[in-house]
Design a protein around this motif. Structure first.
Motif, mmCIF file in Angstrom:
data_model
loop_
_atom_site.group_PDB
_atom_site.id
_atom_site.type_symbol
_atom_site.label_atom_id
_atom_site.label_comp_id
_atom_site.label_asym_id
_atom_site.label_seq_id
_atom_site.Cartn_x
_atom_site.Cartn_y
_atom_site.Cartn_z
ATOM 1 N N LEU A 1001 0.825 -1.210 0.000
ATOM 2 C CA LEU A 1001 0.000 0.000 0.000
ATOM 3 C C LEU A 1001 0.861 1.261 0.000
ATOM 4 N N SER A 1002 2.031 1.178 0.627
ATOM 5 C CA SER A 1002 2.874 2.366 0.722
ATOM 6 C C SER A 1002 3.356 2.846 -0.638
ATOM 7 N N SER A 1003 3.459 1.960 -1.597
ATOM 8 C CA SER A 1003 3.968 2.348 -2.916
ATOM 9 C C SER A 1003 2.892 2.361 -3.986
ATOM 10 N N LEU A 1004 1.687 1.963 -3.648
ATOM 11 C CA LEU A 1004 0.646 1.840 -4.674
ATOM 12 C C LEU A 1004 0.326 3.174 -5.329
ATOM 13 N N SER A 1005 0.226 4.224 -4.536
ATOM 14 C CA SER A 1005 -0.169 5.525 -5.094
ATOM 15 C C SER A 1005 0.844 6.034 -6.102
ATOM 16 N N SER A 1006 2.115 5.969 -5.767
ATOM 17 C CA SER A 1006 3.129 6.494 -6.675
ATOM 18 C C SER A 1006 3.232 5.655 -7.945
ATOM 19 N N VAL A 1007 3.049 4.345 -7.827
ATOM 20 C CA VAL A 1007 3.127 3.492 -9.016
ATOM 21 C C VAL A 1007 1.949 3.771 -9.942
ATOM 22 N N LEU A 1008 0.752 3.837 -9.397
ATOM 23 C CA LEU A 1008 -0.416 4.107 -10.237
ATOM 24 C C LEU A 1008 -0.379 5.522 -10.793
ATOM 25 N N GLY A 1009 0.178 6.445 -10.028
ATOM 26 C CA GLY A 1009 0.275 7.808 -10.525
ATOM 27 C C GLY A 1009 1.168 7.923 -11.742
ATOM 28 N N ALA A 1010 2.161 7.060 -11.832
ATOM 29 C CA ALA A 1010 3.071 7.097 -12.978
ATOM 30 C C ALA A 1010 2.570 6.262 -14.144
ATOM 31 N N ALA A 1011 1.525 5.478 -13.942
ATOM 32 C CA ALA A 1011 1.034 4.591 -14.992
ATOM 33 C C ALA A 1011 0.359 5.386 -16.100
ATOM 34 N N HIS A 1012 0.421 4.844 -17.301
ATOM 35 C CA HIS A 1012 -0.264 5.443 -18.441
ATOM 36 C C HIS A 1012 -1.756 5.137 -18.332
ATOM 37 N N ILE A 1013 -2.566 5.963 -18.968
ATOM 38 C CA ILE A 1013 -4.008 5.769 -18.893
ATOM 39 C C ILE A 1013 -4.398 4.414 -19.474
ATOM 40 N N THR A 1014 -3.674 3.944 -20.468
ATOM 41 C CA THR A 1014 -3.959 2.617 -21.014
ATOM 42 C C THR A 1014 -3.679 1.545 -19.991
ATOM 43 N N THR A 1015 -2.592 1.695 -19.261
ATOM 44 C CA THR A 1015 -2.279 0.740 -18.206
ATOM 45 C C THR A 1015 -3.367 0.750 -17.144
ATOM 46 N N VAL A 1016 -3.831 1.915 -16.800
ATOM 47 C CA VAL A 1016 -4.889 2.020 -15.798
ATOM 48 C C VAL A 1016 -6.137 1.285 -16.265
ATOM 49 N N ARG A 1017 -6.484 1.443 -17.512
ATOM 50 C CA ARG A 1017 -7.667 0.752 -18.024
ATOM 51 C C ARG A 1017 -7.466 -0.761 -17.989
ATOM 52 N N LEU A 1018 -6.262 -1.213 -18.300
ATOM 53 C CA LEU A 1018 -5.985 -2.640 -18.245
ATOM 54 C C LEU A 1018 -6.051 -3.159 -16.817
ATOM 55 N N ILE A 1019 -5.596 -2.359 -15.867
ATOM 56 C CA ILE A 1019 -5.688 -2.760 -14.461
ATOM 57 C C ILE A 1019 -7.144 -2.911 -14.054
ATOM 58 N N LEU A 1020 -7.953 -1.934 -14.417
ATOM 59 C CA LEU A 1020 -9.377 -2.007 -14.086
ATOM 60 C C LEU A 1020 -10.050 -3.157 -14.814
ATOM 61 N N GLN A 1021 -9.661 -3.372 -16.055
ATOM 62 C CA GLN A 1021 -10.222 -4.484 -16.814
ATOM 63 C C GLN A 1021 -9.832 -5.809 -16.173
ATOM 64 N N TYR A 1022 -8.609 -5.923 -15.747
ATOM 65 C CA TYR A 1022 -8.136 -7.150 -15.098
ATOM 66 C C TYR A 1022 -8.928 -7.413 -13.815
ATOM 67 N N TYR A 1023 -9.071 -6.391 -13.014
ATOM 68 C CA TYR A 1023 -9.812 -6.562 -11.761
ATOM 69 C C TYR A 1023 -11.261 -6.945 -12.031
ATOM 70 N N SER A 1024 -11.861 -6.251 -12.984
ATOM 71 C CA SER A 1024 -13.247 -6.551 -13.322
ATOM 72 C C SER A 1024 -13.383 -7.967 -13.856
ATOM 73 N N GLY A 1025 -12.436 -8.391 -14.665
ATOM 74 C CA GLY A 1025 -12.492 -9.734 -15.208
ATOM 75 C C GLY A 1025 -12.405 -10.796 -14.140
#
Length: 2040
Positions: A1001-1025
């Motif tokens: 959790l301590s590093s989650l914010s900074s990692v997601l903040g640096a992610a590309h919007i496409t990566t973010v969508r894939l993360i959400l898609q993965y979780y939803s799947g």
């Protein structure tokens, strides 16, 4: 050590570096400063000779190309002489020092030594000739252009040789062995030779390719692909690039030849793209990731030496490092940053010079071949190409000398045509200038673009650095497009504008119908069709530009020629339906507009609009929000919702309701849902009626879509006739369905259900159906290459003729390729793969014999079969016509490498394999760098994509270091995402996405903040799947096929989703609003701050409706946060001006608006949107506002309106409801109020008495039927004693099941029980259980007569009533049960009564109890019982260890301090201490003060004490002294703060002075004494916030105060804080002047109204302060006082002050004080109103004016009122005497209700009372304040009434007597039964008895009896806790001899009751010093004044331990001489006296 040839070669090559641009260097002097020896002079001469030879070789024209046949003998002679020169040097340390020499030279230093100067001279002179030689050799490699006369080169020769080899099995085996041996030898040699050079190259790459890393802010730059590979090499990632490097080399060395066929067709390859052309996607991907160009020579951002391999080598941590590498690193380590940059610059120039001849196209290779043919040049310009035609292919070319190019852009602007090839060359070689001269020149672009060969300029310029604004303004002139409607817009131009001006273009297309029609009148533009559904809809309030609406008044369009295009467009956009009806349908009107030629488009628009003119559609309700079937089995669902879901969602309804027994059964409990039985009984009917339209969509199946097999199966069952005609009989539909291989069962189905002539497959031929299917006739495989079979025939041939299918189709690669192009036949290629290996051998023998005769011979496949290689490669492209010889060689090499790779693990050693792997990875990095420099593509990224992703996945699976994983995701997440194929399933090849869910959790914010919007969508898609997969697993699939799903369980850490959402909100959602719909399903995990900080998307209807649907899944706080967010766009002004349907239009969100906004809703809006509000959880304040607004505004509401209002009706002022008394609506009102009282939703006595109890049916109780009595059972307590006495026993017995669940007062319950007992006595079997809550009315005397089995059977019911049972009843139960020997086995039954079981009853049973210690350790003993049991355990097991202690369970609260000391000394470690603390925190009751003190004192001795703070828990932590707490540093103080916030109860139990001191220390550490007291600080303090000093509290943030009044009202306030709160409320910015307050203001202020001064209260408008409002105020205050905070907050003085304020409010506003002439006439309250207010708040006249029945019903309430004044009591008592005269005739019921009123009776009157029952005795015994005469009279009356002597009094009678015990004389007390008295002492010890010192002594003497507790010297802590205040009666000698263990047991109340003189005598200062803080705080003023100085000092040290005093209590005090000590003592004691302890 390097070999000599290698050193010579290096020296020669190194010479190129120095200055290749400088030409020849002058001869260099090699003199040294020392005297030259003869040998050295000879050596210099030899060097000069060599240099002269170099000069002679270098003379001549340097620009002349060296031919391949040049004489190189001179070079060989030169090398020999050069070797002779270097031979003497090599004997020394020249080679060892060569790396250092090179570094010195590269750094530009002049003091590098003699050898360096020699090396530099030789190198410079040899550089030029070598490069010339390379260029000459390169010129002979020019590939002939495609299509030249005769194929030549080495490829045909190689293929001929390979084809002609006579290979046998033995020869192949021998050759294979030789190849393996050669490969092993060469590989091992390479591994040995490459080791050292690879280290040098790796170091160089590490300098130039700086891998990203986390900085101090935990951020990092995004790395590119080169940096990713380098990072992996540094972190032992095995990239596995062997396959990739093979493909890259093949693409470069053997590029596929262009097709020889010129016709389009399926058997001709498409022209391949240029091998050196970078794709647009690559360019965009590269632009997205900032990176450094590797081979740029002016770099200033090189990596540091410590970031390279040199760091490990210099540190000695890299084993086996070469000496030369070590020397090289040492040399680099001696350089400064600027010198290292100079080294880099020189090496860079060297590398560029070496590489340029190899990569650049030689000048001998002309460019003419790339020009278009003359025919194409002279042909007339072709028409504009259509979208279907492929774009012209453009191959990137390169010129060796740009001056030879005619890139004269000025000449291009002339009339002459410009060669397309010339344009391509200039664009590739002069990018920046080309962009400036062409892309930024609109006129030139317009000239070039008409040529179809130049259409690529659109994309080129769009992706370049050209000014996008300029290009949009020049080419995207939409107005000009509209002016020329006849000219179609070129798709390429539209794509160009879409890429540069997409948002505006989409908006124009969606908002302007003519523009939309113009663009899409060309079908080629269909790909750009916009999605206009996401456009922002109109907001729910009117804000449309009125001028636009005014212009659309069609009746005012008189001059049609003045109507402009803009007006028409606006009207169509805003009023499409109206425009169609008013304009298009009026032909005359339309013709008038069409006169203007600019409106010609209007005719086509109207024609299409009229054709599709439909009624206005209604917005369907959201099925998802209402029909949440998964919860229907657990909750009540409104019948209207059930009907709505049935109508709108029948398919899902059938599946989730009719097929789910739990849900169906729950719904059928509602009579209104009985219709479900019929609709769910016949599933076939349901399917036939409702499923067909939703499921069997035959019209859609004609398109190429994938249809699930379960849907098809269901359609075959419910609609077989239509299915056969629509599917089986239609070839196109069947082919589309068969594209899903799971649907092959359709062939069999259609065979059995179709006519043979109709079923497709034989084109209508006879026998073509399944019944007559003949594979031999219909499966003509040889013809399939000409005409592909349809899907049905293909499937039939596969199933019916599999052997021939495999042998005929699978070997035919051309046919397989054609089949793979069709979606319905893709499966064939996968099927054939399984048979490939099996058929290879068989195919080989047949193909070799018929190779000459087979026209379909595939050269590549034939060669592979000839060499007997097993190859998995796809031969399709190599076997098609025109594939070329390069393609065959490529496939051959691939198959050879594949076969070789399978044996490579056995051939190579691990060390060699590692070196080669590093070499391959390094090569890939260099190739990527070359791509970057040359701006060309070597197809590296495409070839390594899969390897990189696979390697990363393997790394994540094996790596355990979360920090390394984080760096990989955060710094390389974008490049990894760019490598992913968008068409792939994210759950298969993209598994590295799952690693985002494993981040800390301590590093989650900074990692997601640096992610590309496409990566973010894939993360959400993965979780939803993954969530969807969990749901799918629970579903069962229906035949004909069974699907199997794998389940993946996500175990996310706490707060993961909230942290993820917070990061996405703060970084991505702000930039990309379209992400919101994907985040909404996760909103339930969002924090409040993140919700309130959401971007402004309120006007987006999709966003709003999505939130509305998901609100019910969120917490109340989250809903309010959304309401606060939405309030930004809905200020009060827009609410008041909004439509009447505003609430319905907005939806659920509006219910959670802040009250400041919500209160501006009008009554009309509220009534219209009532249904929306009702389905949401409104706060009590909003409910009150809605009820008051509607009922006070409307006077004509109907019964239906009140039904809609529902329970909100109960919140209205009863006066408003009484207006409907004579209407039909009043019965509905009564039913609603009845329901509210039944469900406990209202306790308003005013409402109940006004609406319900005034009914005539309650006038005669005996006439009520049992059913009606049961129905109104919850009203019986309000109807009172009089009503109950009027009921008959039979009535009560019949209604007993209902009465047993109603809460009655003891007197009321006793009346009911007494009546029922006349028919069924309590001793009857099961009667006690049936009584339920009425058990409180059972007489104590009755309980004592019951047998043990009767008592045991009734204990569960009594346990539920434990708080309501009277002390005599509890005592009787516990003493009687513990009197039975079998009680040892009844522990589970008697456990609820253990806490109030006398100690003397338990002590004899302890030895037997310990026989089953397991059971004993689970029961809830009180403290003194646990101490006694633990003492027995220690006696039996003296050596108790930690494990034994932890096994004692709940007995552990009795552990002694000595045992703890032993344990802590034995195991003095933090884990052991934590285990013991955890054990004690889990005890069922509060720990004794002595135990907590012992814990702190022992733990404080450990060094790790402060580490244990978080493990102490609130109870133990707060027992620490303030002197200890004040030493805490900030972090520990914060830990203590969190402990208190999490468990505020223990803090409230502290004395007020300690509370304030503790909070002061916390606030000091948190720095709260300056600035505004913010919301964050306030909430962080929790319950302590209101205990801060006034100076801080008064700075409270006013906005927080105003927005959170409901929260603040639940806290605790001192008198000064109340005044501050009142001041805040009266500030003008709060609610304005008090005389302007309204109903809503009073509701918001609520109980804070009591904080206002009397003068301000009188300014409130009288009309607002009605009886209903006053009653609400009283009830609110009562609720708080009885809550967890209020019950511990105030002392007696504060409670009295608040009561007086309430009394003033009531009497002032109801007219009793007559201060205001407008005050109403004083009223007489009903008994119900007294219950909700307070009898003492009313004047005596009001109480006396009550009716007799109402007065009698409230008699018990008056007797229990603690605030009833003496004058009130006397007048009330006088009326009681009048009603029940004389006193001697008072019934037991009346006496039981008197309570405190009886104090007004004279002793003589008390003597005349008849106290025969313990209930009446207990009622008087609980009263304090009796005089001695009254007590004596009462005691005598009890003896006379019960006809008992003092010795006959049992424990329950003594408990009932309570304070009356002090009425006995000491002689009478001495006759008390000692055992019975010891059983009663548990209760009597809790009372502050008014007994004299002699009486207390007499009572204590009873406890010393051997049947009680024995001698005083044997009493321990347990006994002193048990006897309570009676300890104050100990004799002086006994008290002075008390030891610390006994003193610890004395209660604070007992300390305060010791006479002052006795206190000063018996307690020595050493005894006082062991007092607890609570004991010391209980010392009274009188006791304090009697103490000596040293005793006071000892007491002060306990009270104020934060003051340091050096005192020795063993003798004379050494601290009294200090000047400040008396002052400190005085201050401490003064604080004690001024701030009394709560409860004292």
């Amino acid at each position: 050590m390097w070999s000599t040839p290698a050193a010579c070669a290096l020296c020669i090559v190194f010479g190129i570096m120095c200055d290749v641009r400088a030409g020849y260097s002058q001869p260099l002097s090699t003199r040294s400063k020392s005297d030259q020896t003869t040998d050295s002079i000879k050596l210099q001469e030899d060097i000069r000779t060599v240099i002269d030879q170099i000069h002679s070789l270098s003379r001549g024209d340097r620009n002349t190309r060296v031919s391949g046949g040049s004489d190189v003998r001179a070079y060989y002679a030169l090398l020999a002489d050069l070797y002779a020169v270097f031979e003497p040097l090599m004997r020394g340390r020249f080679l060892d020092e060569l790396p250092r020499t090179l570094v010195c030279l590269l750094s530009g230093r002049a003091d590098c030594g003699l050898e360096a100067q020699l090396t530099k001279a030789v190198s410079v002179e040899l550089g030029g000739p070598l490069l010339t030689l390379v260029s000459a050799l390169r010129s002979g490699t020019c590939a002939p252009p495609a299509g030249d006369a005769e194929p030549g080169g080495v490829q045909p020769s190689v293929l001929r040789v390979l084809s002609g080899l006579p290979l046998s099995g033995a020869l192949l085996s021998t050759a294979g062995g030789l190849v393996d041996a050669a490969v092993m030898y060469v590989s091992n040699v390479m591994g040995t030779v490459l080791g050292v050079p690879m280290d040098f190259i790796k170091i160089a790459l590490q300098f130039g390719i700086r891998s990203p890393s986390l900085d101090g802010q935990q951020t990092c730059e995004q790395g590119d692909l080169k940096q990713l590979i380098m990072w992996g090499m540094n972190h032992n990632v095995n990239w596995s690039f062997s396959n990739s490097i093979t493909n890259i080399l093949l693409d470069v060395l053997l590029p596929p030849a262009e097709a020889t066929c010129t016709y389009p067709g399926s058997d001709c390859l498409n022209p391949p793209s240029g091998p050196f052309q970078r794709s647009a996607s690559e360019a965009r991907g590269d632009a997205d990731i900032p990176h450094d160009i590797l081979l740029r020579c002016d770099r200033r951002n090189l990596a540091a030496l410590n970031d390279t391999l040199c760091a490990a080598i210099l540190a000695g941590s890299r084993a086996g490092a070469s000496t030369s590498v070590l020397t090289f690193c040492q040399a680099l380590g001696s350089l400064g940053p600027e010198q290292i940059e100079q080294v880099w610059s020189n090496v860079c120039h060297l590398t560029q010079t070496l590489v340029s001849p190899l990569l650049g196209r030689s000048s001998a290779c002309g460019v003419g071949a790339a020009r278009p043919s003359p025919a194409a040049a002279t042909a007339p310009p072709p028409p504009a190409p259509s979208a279907a035609a492929p774009p012209p292919h453009r191959e990137v070319t390169e010129a060796s000398n740009l001056k030879l190019l005619a890139c004269n852009y000025n000449s291009w602007a002339e009339d002459a045509a410009v060669d397309a090839v010339l344009i391509s060359l200039c664009s590739d070689n002069q990018r920046e200038e080309f962009v400036q001269q062409v892309c930024n020149n609109a006129s030139l672009m317009r000239k070039l673009l008409p040529d179809p060969l130049n259409r690529w300029l659109y994309g080129y310029c769009a992706n370049s650095s050209a000014d996008p604004g300029y290009m949009v303004s020049q080419f995207c002139a939409y107005e000009q497009w509209m002016d020329q409607p006849s000219v179609l817009v070129d798709p390429a131009l539209l794509a160009f504008c879409m890429s540069l001006d997409g948002p505006r273009l989409n908006t124009l297309m969606c908002e302007h119908i003519p523009f939309f029609m113009l663009l899409f009148s060309d079908p080629a533009n269909g790909q750009f069709m916009p999605n206009c559904s996401n456009g922002p809809p109109p907001p729910p309030f009117p804000n449309v530009d009125s001028s636009l609406l005014e212009s659309c008044r069609y009746s005012e369009w008189h001059d049609l020629m003045q109507i402009t295009f803009e007006v028409l467009s606006h009207c169509i956009g805003f009023d499409q339906t109206g425009f169609t009806k008013e304009v298009c349908a009026n032909r005359t009107f339309l013709n008038g507009l069409l006169r203007d030629r600019q409106n010609a488009w209007l005719e086509s628009h109207c024609n299409s609009s009229l054709a599709f003119l439909l009624p206005e559609p209604t917005q369907p309700p959201s099925v998802t929000g209402w029909c949440d079937y998964q919860t229907w089995g657990e909750r009540r669902v409104d019948d209207s919702v059930v009907g709505l879901c049935w109508q709108l969602d029948r398919l899902a309804f059938r599946k989730n309701v009719c097929c789910e027994p739990a849900a169906l059964e729950n719904l059928l409990r509602d009579p209104l849902n009985q219709w479900l039985r019929s609709v769910c009984s016949d599933m076939k009917e349901i399917e036939g009626i409702s499923v067909l339209p939703q499921l069997c969509r035959y019209s859609e199946w004609s398109r190429p879509i994938i249809v699930d097999m379960t849907e098809l199966a269901l359609c075959t069952e419910i609609d077989p006739l239509n299915f056969t005609s629509e599917v089986c009989a239609k070839d196109a539909v069947l082919q589309n369905l068969l594209a899903n291989q799971d649907n092959t069962w359709l062939i069999t189905y259609c065979k059995n259900h179709s006519n043979p002539g109709l079923f497709p497959g034989g084109i209508g031929a006879p026998g073509a159906g399944l019944a007559g299917f003949n594979p031999a006739d219909q499966c003509q495989y040889s013809s399939w290459s000409i005409a592909l079979p349809d899907a049905a025939l293909l499937t039939l041939c596969w199933e019916r003729d599999q052997s021939s299918f495999v042998s005929s189709v699978c070997p035919n690669t051309a046919l397989l390729h054609l089949l793979s192009l069709e979606p319905s036949s893709v499966w064939v290629d996968h099927m054939c793969t399984t048979y490939t290996n099996h058929n290879t051998t068989t195919t080989h023998s047949s193909s070799s014999s018929s190779s000459t005769a087979n026209p379909n011979l595939c050269l590549a496949k034939s060669l592979v079969s000839q060499f007997q290689w097993n190859c998995s490669a796809d031969f399709t492209s190599a076997c098609l016509p025109g594939a070329g010889q390069n393609m065959a060689l490529r496939m051959l090499v691939r198959c050879w490498v594949e076969g070789l790779r399978s044996r490579v693990d056995e051939l190579l050693t691990p060390l060699v394999a590692k070196v080669l792997e590093e070499a391959v990875s390094t090569t890939v990095v260099i190739l990527l760098a070359l791509e970057e420099v040359q701006n060309t593509s070597l197809h590296v990224t495409e070839n390594i994509r899969h390897s990189v992703l696979s390697s990363v996945d393997r790394y994540f699976d094996t790596e355990n270091n979360s920090d390394e994983k984080r760096v990989l995701l955060q710094c390389f997440g974008r490049v990894l995402t760019s490598l992913m194929q968008t068409s792939r399933d994210v759950t298969s090849d993209d598994m590295f996405i799952k690693e985002y869910f494993s981040l800390p959790l301590s590093s989650l914010s900074s990692v997601l903040g640096a992610a590309h919007i496409t990566t973010v969508r894939l993360i959400l898609q993965y979780y939803s799947g993954k969530k969807n997969m969990l749901k799918v697993e629970k579903q069962t699939m229906t035949p004909p096929h069974q699907a199997h799903f794998s389940c993946f369980f996500l175990e996310l850490p706490d707060k993961y989703l909230s942290t993820m959402l917070s990061a996405l909100f703060q970084t991505h959602l702000v930039k990309e609003a379209s992400l919101f719909p994907e985040l909404v399903p996760l909103m339930a995990a969002a924090s409040l701050a993140d919700i309130e900080a959401l971007p402004s998307l309120q006007d987006n209807i999709n966003v709003r409706e999505t939130i509305n649907r998901y609100l019910e899944r969120m917490t109340v706080d989250q809903r309010r946060a959304f309401g606060k967010w939405y309030s930004r766009v809905l200020p009060p002004s827009l609410i008041t001006s909004g439509n009447q349907s505003l609430i319905r239009d907005t939806g659920n969100l509006i219910a959670y608006l802040p009250i400041n906004n919500f209160q501006h809703l009008s009554s009309a809006q509220l009534l219209d949107g009532l249904d929306v509000l009702q389905r949401n959880a409104l706060t009590s304040l909003k409910q009150d506002f809605v009820a008051h607004s509607l009922i006070s505004t409307y006077r004509n509401l109907t019964a239906q309106d009140f039904t809609r209002l529902g329970n909100l009706t109960c919140l209205a002022d009863p006066q408003g409801l009484l207006l409907y008394k004579r209407t039909q609506a009043f019965s509905v009102i009564q039913d609603i109020v009845m329901n509210c009282t039944r469900e406990g939703l209202t306790r308003s006595g005013y409402l109940i008495s006004s609406i319900l109890l005034n009914s005539t049916e309650f006038k005669t109780p005996s006439l009520l039927s049992p059913s009606r009595l049961a129905e109104i059972s919850h009203l019986l307590p309000s109807l009172g004693v009089t009503f109950l006495q009027g009921l008959s026993p039979s009535q009560l017995l019949a209604a007993l099941p209902a009465l047993a669940s109603v809460s009655f007062s003891p007197v009321q319950a006793s009346i009911i029980v007494e009546k029922i007992s006349l028919i069924t006595p309590p001793s009857a079997p099961g009667q006690l259980q049936r009584l339920g809550s009425l058990l409180v009315g059972v007489k104590t005397e009755t309980l004592l007569t019951l047998t043990s089995d009767r008592l045991l059977s009734s204990l569960p019911a009594m346990a539920q009533l434990m708080p309501g049972l009277r002390p005599p009843q509890v005592n009787a139960l516990s003493t009687k049960l513990w009197g039975f020997a079998d009680v040892i086995g009844w522990q589970d039954d008697v456990e609820p009564f253990l806490f109030w079981t006398p100690l003397v009853s338990v002590l004899p049973r302890i030895p037997l109890l310990l026989n089953n210690i397991t059971t004993v350790s689970t029961k809830q003993w009180n403290t003194q019982q646990a101490i006694a049991i633990f003492k027995e355990v220690i006696d039996t097991k003296p050596n108790l260890d930690e494990a034994n202690l932890l096994s004692l369970g709940t007995v552990g609260q009795g552990v002694s301090c000595k045992v703890l000391q032993v344990l802590f000394r034995a195991v003095s470690t933090p884990p052991s201490a934590r285990r013991i603390l955890s054990f004690l925190r889990q005890q069922p009751g509060p720990l004794h003060t002595s135990l907590k003190k012992c814990l702190i004192e022992n733990l404080y001795q450990f060094e790790f004490f402060f580490e244990l703070i978080k493990d102490l828990g609130a109870e133990i932590a707060l027992s620490m002294s303030v002197s200890t707490i004040k030493k805490f540093p900030t972090d520990l103080m914060d830990t203590l703060r969190r402990i208190i916030v999490q468990d505020p109860h223990q803090f409230l139990l502290l004395p007020r002075i300690k509370q304030e001191l503790l909070v002061d220390k916390v606030a000091q550490r948190m720095g709260m004494y300056t600035g505004v007291f913010t919301e964050e600080e306030f909430r962080s303090m929790g319950i302590m916030a209101t205990f801060l000093v006034d100076e801080v509290f008064i700075q409270l943030d006013r906005s927080f105060f105003m927005n959170n009044l409901d929260f603040l009202q639940g806290l605790c306030y001192s008198k000064s804080k109340m005044d501050i709160v009142a001041g805040m409320l009266l500030e003008p910015a709060a609610f304005g002047p008090i005389n302007n307050w309204n109903h809503t203001t009073l509701s918001q202020v609520d109980r804070f109204l009591l904080f206002l001064p009397d003068s301000k209260l009188q300014e409130i408008p009288l009309a607002l302060m009605t009886l209903w409002r006053i009653e609400k105020l009283f009830m609110s205050q009562h609720r708080w006082e009885r809550g967890q905070i209020g019950i511990h907050c105030s002392n007696e003085n504060e409670r009295q002050r608040l009561f007086e304020k309430r009394q003033f409010v009531l009497q002032f506003f109801l007219g009793f004080l007559r201060i205001n002439v407008l005050s109403p006439t004083p009223m007489v309250p009903t008994c119900e109103i007294l219950h909700s207010t307070s009898p003492s708040a009313w004047t005596p006249n009001s109480l006396l004016g009550m009716s007799p029945s109402a007065f009698s019903n409230c008699l018990e309430l008056m007797g229990l009122d603690p605030f009833l004044a003496l004058y009130q009591r006397s007048q009330v008592l006088q009326k009681i005497k009048q009603m029940h005269r004389p006193v001697s005739s008072f019934s037991q019921s009346v006496i039981s209700q008197l309570g405190g009123l009886a104090i007004g009776l004279a002793p003589e009157e008390l003597s005349s009372l008849r106290l025969a029952e313990q209930s009446s005795i207990a009622a008087l015994g609980a009263v304090r304040g009796w005089s001695n005469r009254q007590l004596s009279a009462l005691f005598a009356t009890v003896l006379n009434s019960t006809q008992q002597s003092p010795s006959q009094l049992d424990s329950s009678t003594l408990v009932a007597m309570g304070h009356i015990v002090c009425g006995a004389k000491t002689t009478e007390m001495s006759y008390f039964n000692a055992l019975e008295f010891s059983k009663a002492v548990l209760w009597l010890g809790q009372l502050r008895l008014s007994c004299s010192e002699e009486q207390l002594l007499a009572l204590v003497e009873l406890l010393t009896n051997r049947l009680a507790f024995g001698p005083m010297s044997s009493w321990g802590t347990a006994v002193f806790i048990e006897i309570g205040i009676l300890a104050a009666g100990l004799p002086d000698m006994a008290m002075s001899a008390l030891v610390s263990e006994q003193i610890e047991g004395i209660t604070p109340a007992a300390v305060s009751m010791i006479p002052p003189d006795k206190f000063a005598v018996v307690f020595h200062q050493t005894q006082i010093s062991v007092f607890s803080y609570e004991q010391a705080a209980a010392v009274t003023k009188e006791q304090l004044s009697a103490l000596s100085d040293i005793q006071r000092t000892a007491l002060a040290m306990v009270l104020t331990p934060w003051v340091d005093r050096p005192v020795d209590f063993r003798g004379k005090s050494r601290g009294l001489a200090l000047n400040h000590s008396p002052l400190c003592i005085a201050v401490g004691l003064l604080m004690l006296l001024l701030l009394p302890c709560p409860g004292t």
